[in-house]
Write an enzyme that holds these catalytic residues in place. Sequence first.
Site, short mmCIF file in Angstrom:
data_model
loop_
_atom_site.label_atom_id
_atom_site.label_comp_id
_atom_site.label_asym_id
_atom_site.label_seq_id
_atom_site.Cartn_x
_atom_site.Cartn_y
_atom_site.Cartn_z
N ASP A 163 0.73 -1.14 0.08
CA ASP A 163 0.16 -0.03 -0.28
C ASP A 163 0.94 1.36 -0.06
O ASP A 163 2.19 1.08 0.65
CB ASP A 163 -0.72 -0.06 1.10
CG ASP A 163 -2.06 -0.99 1.14
OD1 ASP A 163 -2.49 -1.32 -0.06
OD2 ASP A 163 -2.36 -1.52 2.32
N TYR B 288 5.51 -9.26 8.18
CA TYR B 288 5.19 -7.84 8.53
C TYR B 288 5.10 -7.42 9.72
O TYR B 288 4.98 -8.33 10.78
CB TYR B 288 3.65 -7.86 7.85
CG TYR B 288 3.62 -8.05 6.45
CD1 TYR B 288 3.57 -6.96 5.45
CD2 TYR B 288 3.17 -9.27 6.13
CE1 TYR B 288 3.51 -7.29 3.89
CE2 TYR B 288 2.97 -9.64 4.70
CZ TYR B 288 2.87 -8.51 3.74
OH TYR B 288 2.91 -8.81 2.53
#
Length: 304
Positions: free
Chosen positions: A47, A75
Amino acid sequence: MARKRKGRDISGWLVVDKPAGITSTAVVNKVRWALDARKAGHAGTLDPEATGVLAIALGEATKTVPYITDALKAYRFTVRLGQATNTDDTEGEVIATSDLRPTDDQIKEALHQFVGDIMQVPPQFSAVKIDGERAYKRARDGEEMEIAARPLWVEELVMTDRPDADHVELEMTCGKGGYVRSIARDLGKVLGCHGHVLTLRRIWSGPFDVEDGISIQQIDELAKTPALNAYIRPLEQGLADLPELKATPEGATRLRNGNPGMVIASDVEYGDEAWASLDGQPIAVGVYKAGELHPTRVFVQAQD
């Protein structure tokens, strides 16, 4: 006849530590410009506000992109508790709030529900297609859609810190197609307090680690110079999860022509996917059968 794209025939990987505020496509375009590369693409979108590993495939390495997109990724992210947004991150509007704040133990217990084989509903603002149109385009028009849940493998999801009552820091290792924003949203629902992603960083993707990434600033500084070439990693790093087979010289010739070629095998079995090399150069990816590799992707050697 199609016009040949301009640029250098350069193959390999450039691992970028993507900053916030730029799209993955913009990073690819910058890398292509900086290296004057004929062909480039990324292995897994981040993103715009997310940071971390964005692996850029150059030239023939684009044929290995599926092996990185299918690989495990990790992540590190922060969830803001007490608020839900329409985008499941800080870019959207707050649509629900709660004064409830879970304890550390409650959070740790809830995380167990998101480990293993799970079903996950992508965010309304995502690139999944609904009736042929991207979900985010319809969401921007104010439409609320029913998005089908999708399977996701989550290897690990742990709490690493609790800075204060409103925030929790997590690390997740997962397979292809995972949305961290959905994890934050659904965790907030399970805890009864709402939640959205505040910060998100991809710390590794397959064989590529963020510690080895080059910054956008470095790319700008080294653009169009030989010094940038030193950061390019070999094409075969994208094949790290596949076994390597040594092709015979005759086998390499056949493989380069798209035909089954003889290889020297050791720990592979009939039907396994593998890649073949000759003198350290990757030749092809394919399926091993009875002493031969049956190619599915053939790497074209750059012409000097």
